[in-house]
Design a protein around this motif. Structure first.
Motif, mmCIF file in Angstrom:
data_model
loop_
_atom_site.group_PDB
_atom_site.id
_atom_site.type_symbol
_atom_site.label_atom_id
_atom_site.label_comp_id
_atom_site.label_asym_id
_atom_site.label_seq_id
_atom_site.Cartn_x
_atom_site.Cartn_y
_atom_site.Cartn_z
ATOM 1 N N GLU A 26 4.708 8.822 -7.469
ATOM 2 C CA GLU A 26 4.258 9.792 -8.466
ATOM 3 C C GLU A 26 3.625 9.012 -9.613
ATOM 4 N N PRO A 27 2.413 9.389 -10.023
ATOM 5 C CA PRO A 27 1.761 8.645 -11.100
ATOM 6 C C PRO A 27 2.486 8.822 -12.428
ATOM 7 N N LYS A 28 2.568 7.728 -13.153
ATOM 8 C CA LYS A 28 3.160 7.736 -14.494
ATOM 9 C C LYS A 28 2.062 7.986 -15.510
ATOM 10 N N GLY A 30 -0.964 7.724 -17.744
ATOM 11 C CA GLY A 30 -2.154 6.895 -17.670
ATOM 12 C C GLY A 30 -2.499 6.424 -16.267
ATOM 13 N N GLN A 31 -1.828 6.968 -15.240
ATOM 14 C CA GLN A 31 -2.078 6.563 -13.854
ATOM 15 C C GLN A 31 -2.581 7.734 -13.025
ATOM 16 N N ILE A 32 -3.238 7.402 -11.920
ATOM 17 C CA ILE A 32 -3.651 8.413 -10.957
ATOM 18 C C ILE A 32 -3.149 8.000 -9.577
ATOM 19 N N ARG A 33 -3.032 8.976 -8.686
ATOM 20 C CA ARG A 33 -2.727 8.687 -7.288
ATOM 21 C C ARG A 33 -3.936 9.094 -6.467
ATOM 22 N N ILE A 34 -4.347 8.210 -5.577
ATOM 23 C CA ILE A 34 -5.524 8.443 -4.747
ATOM 24 C C ILE A 34 -5.092 8.621 -3.302
ATOM 25 N N ARG A 35 -5.630 9.638 -2.657
ATOM 26 C CA ARG A 35 -5.445 9.792 -1.208
ATOM 27 C C ARG A 35 -6.507 8.922 -0.566
ATOM 28 N N VAL A 36 -6.070 7.823 0.037
ATOM 29 C CA VAL A 36 -6.980 6.828 0.598
ATOM 30 C C VAL A 36 -7.478 7.294 1.957
ATOM 31 N N SER A 37 -8.790 7.270 2.129
ATOM 32 C CA SER A 37 -9.401 7.586 3.424
ATOM 33 C C SER A 37 -9.598 6.322 4.247
ATOM 34 N N VAL A 38 -10.078 5.256 3.587
ATOM 35 C CA VAL A 38 -10.361 3.987 4.251
ATOM 36 C C VAL A 38 -9.997 2.860 3.295
ATOM 37 N N CYS A 39 -9.403 1.794 3.844
ATOM 38 C CA CYS A 39 -9.032 0.640 3.027
ATOM 39 C C CYS A 39 -9.431 -0.632 3.757
ATOM 40 N N GLY A 74 -1.456 11.548 -13.716
ATOM 41 C CA GLY A 74 -0.319 11.528 -14.629
ATOM 42 C C GLY A 74 -0.781 11.962 -16.010
ATOM 43 N N ALA A 75 0.165 12.053 -16.919
ATOM 44 C CA ALA A 75 -0.154 12.437 -18.299
ATOM 45 C C ALA A 75 -1.162 11.451 -18.897
ATOM 46 N N GLN A 76 -2.087 11.950 -19.664
ATOM 47 C CA GLN A 76 -3.111 11.179 -20.360
ATOM 48 C C GLN A 76 -4.026 10.399 -19.418
ATOM 49 N N ALA A 77 -4.090 10.783 -18.176
ATOM 50 C CA ALA A 77 -5.029 10.171 -17.225
ATOM 51 C C ALA A 77 -6.156 11.177 -17.017
ATOM 52 N N LEU A 95 -3.253 -1.033 -6.047
ATOM 53 C CA LEU A 95 -2.821 -0.388 -4.801
ATOM 54 C C LEU A 95 -2.098 -1.362 -3.897
ATOM 55 N N ARG A 96 -2.351 -2.634 -4.057
ATOM 56 C CA ARG A 96 -1.687 -3.637 -3.239
ATOM 57 C C ARG A 96 -0.181 -3.587 -3.447
ATOM 58 N N ARG A 97 0.249 -3.080 -4.557
ATOM 59 C CA ARG A 97 1.680 -2.998 -4.840
ATOM 60 C C ARG A 97 2.176 -1.556 -4.763
ATOM 61 N N VAL A 98 1.396 -0.708 -4.144
ATOM 62 C CA VAL A 98 1.739 0.699 -3.942
ATOM 63 C C VAL A 98 2.087 1.365 -5.263
ATOM 64 N N ARG A 99 1.191 1.218 -6.229
ATOM 65 C CA ARG A 99 1.357 1.856 -7.529
ATOM 66 C C ARG A 99 0.093 2.587 -7.879
ATOM 67 N N GLY A 100 0.145 3.355 -8.929
ATOM 68 C CA GLY A 100 -1.037 4.073 -9.391
ATOM 69 C C GLY A 100 -1.992 3.168 -10.129
ATOM 70 N N LEU A 101 -3.140 3.675 -10.465
ATOM 71 C CA LEU A 101 -4.155 2.951 -11.206
ATOM 72 C C LEU A 101 -3.960 3.207 -12.690
ATOM 73 N N THR A 102 -3.768 2.152 -13.475
ATOM 74 C CA THR A 102 -3.674 2.309 -14.908
ATOM 75 C C THR A 102 -5.075 2.408 -15.470
ATOM 76 N N LEU A 103 -5.341 3.484 -16.148
ATOM 77 C CA LEU A 103 -6.677 3.708 -16.693
ATOM 78 C C LEU A 103 -6.751 3.155 -18.113
ATOM 79 N N ARG A 104 -7.788 2.403 -18.381
ATOM 80 C CA ARG A 104 -8.008 1.863 -19.716
ATOM 81 C C ARG A 104 -9.353 2.361 -20.206
ATOM 82 N N LYS A 105 -9.406 2.798 -21.429
ATOM 83 C CA LYS A 105 -10.659 3.304 -22.008
ATOM 84 C C LYS A 105 -11.261 2.258 -22.905
#
Length: 105
Positions: A26-28, A30-39, A74-77, A95-105
């Motif tokens: 679950e994204p925390k 500032g994070q997002i979760r992506i449904r990966v189609s291809v990696c 997640g919140a603020q993402a 994603l290599r660590r199975v976590r969400g993406l931290t977004l930075r502005k």
């Protein structure tokens, strides 16, 4: 979710990667979760898998070049939105660590 996981370094010929089900994170804030189609797995990750350049943590899910869609924010993402049009190619080292993406502005 399905993932190929590396629990210990080994030659690829010995089937170092194991297909498994892992909990969908679950994204925390500032994070997002992506449904990966291809990696994609690249040469540096092959070095990690085979132990020439051991990964910093195990187990790990190799691969950081993905095509997928934003599934949950997640919140603020607010940089991306779920269900947006088309796929998006993202370089996601986290994603290599199975976590969400931290977004930075």
């Amino acid at each position: 979710m399905k993932a190929m996981i590396l629990r210990a370094t080994a030659p690829l010929s010995l089937e170092a990667l194991e297909e498994t089900d892992i909990p969908c994170p679950e994204p925390k804030e500032g994070q997002i979760r992506i449904r990966v189609s291809v990696c994609g797995v690249f040469h540096t990750e092959l070095d990690e898998i085979e132990g020439r350049c051991p990964p910093s943590t195990l187990p790990m899910v190799p691969g950081h070049q993905v095509v997928g869609r934003v599934e949950v924010c997640g919140a603020q993402a607010d940089r991306f939105s779920p269900g947006g049009p088309g796929g998006r190619c993202l370089d996601l080292l986290l994603l290599r660590r199975v976590r969400g993406l931290t977004l930075r502005k």
